[in-house]
Write an enzyme that holds these catalytic residues in place. Sequence first.
Site, PDB file in Angstrom:
ATOM      1  CG  ASN A  71      -0.181   0.193   2.497  1.00  0.00           C
ATOM      2  OD1 ASN A  71       0.219   1.292   2.832  1.00  0.00           O
ATOM      3  ND2 ASN A  71       0.057  -0.893   3.214  1.00  0.00           N
ATOM      4  CE  LYS A 105       3.142   2.813  11.804  1.00  0.00           C
ATOM      5  NZ  LYS A 105       4.179   2.347  10.859  1.00  0.00           N
ATOM      6  CE  LYS A 157      -0.365   6.179   9.180  1.00  0.00           C
ATOM      7  NZ  LYS A 157       0.937   5.731   8.653  1.00  0.00           N
ATOM      8  CG  ASP A 209       4.069   6.775  10.188  1.00  0.00           C
ATOM      9  OD1 ASP A 209       4.896   7.609   9.782  1.00  0.00           O
ATOM     10  OD2 ASP A 209       3.559   5.908   9.450  1.00  0.00           O
ATOM     11  CD  GLU A 218       6.749   4.458  10.670  1.00  0.00           C
ATOM     12  OE1 GLU A 218       6.512   3.728  11.653  1.00  0.00           O
ATOM     13  OE2 GLU A 218       6.273   4.256   9.549  1.00  0.00           O
ATOM     14  CD  GLU A 241       6.085   4.313   5.215  1.00  0.00           C
ATOM     15  OE1 GLU A 241       5.996   4.047   6.419  1.00  0.00           O
ATOM     16  OE2 GLU A 241       5.113   4.604   4.502  1.00  0.00           O
ATOM     17  CG  ASP A 299       6.864  -2.735   1.610  1.00  0.00           C
ATOM     18  OD1 ASP A 299       7.038  -3.887   1.172  1.00  0.00           O
ATOM     19  OD2 ASP A 299       5.736  -2.214   1.732  1.00  0.00           O
ATOM     20  CG  HIS A 333       5.483   0.347   4.616  1.00  0.00           C
ATOM     21  ND1 HIS A 333       5.135  -0.010   3.332  1.00  0.00           N
ATOM     22  CD2 HIS A 333       4.557   1.255   5.009  1.00  0.00           C
ATOM     23  CE1 HIS A 333       4.051   0.667   2.969  1.00  0.00           C
ATOM     24  NE2 HIS A 333       3.680   1.437   3.967  1.00  0.00           N
ATOM     25  CD  GLU A 339       3.215  -0.657   8.870  1.00  0.00           C
ATOM     26  OE1 GLU A 339       4.026  -0.642   7.932  1.00  0.00           O
ATOM     27  OE2 GLU A 339       2.620   0.364   9.274  1.00  0.00           O
TER      28      GLU A 339
END
Lengths: 389, 389
Positions: free
Chosen positions: A53, A181, A183, A212, A238, A264, A291, A321, A340
């Site tokens: 993603n 986690k 945001k 993050d 992050e 990531e 990732d 990630h 993750e």
Amino acid sequence: MKILDIREIAVPIKSDIRNAYIDFSQMTVSALAVITDVVRDGKRVVGFGFNSNGRYAPSGLLRDRFMPRLLAADPHSLVDDTGANFDPFKIWNIVMRNEKPGGHGERSVAVGVLDMAIWDAVAKIAGVPLYRLLADRFRGGVADAKVFVYAAGGYYYPEKSLSALQEEMQGYIDLGYSVVKIKIGGAQLAEDLRRIESVLKVLKSGDQLAVDANGRFDLETAIAYAHALEPYQLRWYEEAGDPLDYELQAELAGHYQGPMATGENLFSVQDARNLIRYAGMRSNRDVLQFDCALSYGLVEYLRILDMLKEYGWSARRCIPHGGHQLSLNIAAGLGLGGNESYPGIFQPFGGFADNTPVENSYIALPDIPGIGFESKKELFRLLKTLSDN
Amino acid sequence: MKILDIREIAVPIKSDIRNAYIDFSQMTVSALAVITDVVRDGKRVVGFGFNSNGRYAPSGLLRDRFMPRLLAADPHSLVDDTGANFDPFKIWNIVMRNEKPGGHGERSVAVGVLDMAIWDAVAKIAGVPLYRLLADRFRGGVADAKVFVYAAGGYYYPEKSLSALQEEMQGYIDLGYSVVKIKIGGAQLAEDLRRIESVLKVLKSGDQLAVDANGRFDLETAIAYAHALEPYQLRWYEEAGDPLDYELQAELAGHYQGPMATGENLFSVQDARNLIRYAGMRSNRDVLQFDCALSYGLVEYLRILDMLKEYGWSARRCIPHGGHQLSLNIAAGLGLGGNESYPGIFQPFGGFADNTPVENSYIALPDIPGIGFESKKELFRLLKTLSDN
């Protein structure tokens, strides 16, 4: 032994979530099948792949360049020296023929999708789970029985209240995760601190929570957050600044003693190496999130692990990630620090085998050949449409 | 004022040339037209764009993401504050909406194609050549009357002899170029030195010859070439190592006193800044070759020029890769050090206005509105197929 066909579709993963940088309502994923003429258990082996993603389906690149190159290759050139299986490294070189150096984005996703399908096929042809194949080939046979996973969520849903955020986090705890986690950076610092404190109320300690920023901050903001975050002793802080702003990251390390995480949005061994060379990342605490499914696949990821070793980094510092099964296999097979997870989102691509519980933030892998997509019912239903007929 | 349509085609530029890294036999270029409802001289203004050589046509990215985003935008959001013209900066932000940071490749080419067409339209709507518009907006009205150009060639054609290489270079001299460039690194050092010496025989001095390794060398080879090249006092030694290996470049600077050049494979202001921060480039002699048509266009190139200024670099140190008319306009309008040229290759995209002679390696620009594609007959014949009907 040859590849009979390669098929690709772009699938929307509509969602109303957003992070500090983008919203995901238009996001698409390439799902791809490599159909081989190899038969196992009475059926043709098909390798499946998809992109992680955060980046869009690279359909055009796959169809215009990478799929045709692979389909045009002499079948003998795709097979390893034993003749018993495909060789992901030879295939990678064929796929990347006539590509100039530098410019590691988008095509790194396309090659990642194809590489995932190749490794899935290779493990299926070998008749073992991919983590077992990786452990046998690259780690003297040692595979981890279970992998650390943490629940990444806490997006800025429209109109989401603090209590809804707490409920979301409690839901992850109830699923067996002990590390979550959320945001930050999509709101002002004061509001983000309220979000953090409300989440900490449903956790036992700060090291159960990572935050993050998705690369949104300039240096001044990154430092302001660093000072405000430090007392919480969080799991990690992050992607504070732009992923290529190594100087910001190095400067920030002087203002934040706790673990930081990034990587990531670096999609090649060259970019990863620059992070290690210039960003002041600390090998005794920081976390690297490259990732493979966005970064030229596992073939390139193995180069990244080699590079890290050269610079004195343990693979245990890597927690990729993406929340997909390929990285979970790599984590178990090559001894990464974890993976993750996005419980319930980016479906059906995100997440791991059905009916495998998470316990104390660890998960086991299914004992079936390949990456394990067949153990994830909704995902396999979609992938199977590519190989039917 | 609005955009009525955006049309794109991918065009092959077949060629049997190769450099040290790739061959160009499969290379494609996206040609794109932005059709506006603005009328000038009784005709609808159409802006044209295409991508520079070395990267493939980004058709899928344009069609899946960037063209639809622009076509879906509110027309008012595309216009500058005077209401009299489109605003390339606002358009850039719209086109890049929902794109994550990092990963600067491929999409940087797609956005570059679109951005070129927008600036062409903007200058046509303003009724002036683009270099004039740029000089007026960003340089107090000062435009250079002519631009330094050098002839890049000397590829490794199959079976090409040294005398054929000399003839090729003599041809460039006869066209009015006094500086030429050849490839190195596609052969062994001894053979490359023979190539260099044979070319020097048709030139007056070493500073008329640049050499380009296209990022092929490891440090050891780069240094071996440096020592072998130094006595010739060449114009520059270009892209010795991987474009992202800043450490190699910085180390190499300790082994080579002459000018070095790089940057054509760095596609964002963040990557360009890392080159300046880490690669030991010397602002009193080295050459920066960022190519806006591969790198998010002129909007991003203006950011790169701002960044360079911050780091004490003059725009005169910039001689862009690519040999296209957009960079020629930027060079004249913003005072760059020159522009690459590939006489006779990458046709019909490469090269400048018809019937404008090169004299002592300088060329003037045509006085027509826009980038000047209409003054390049074969190119315009192709572009016009996009806007007919």
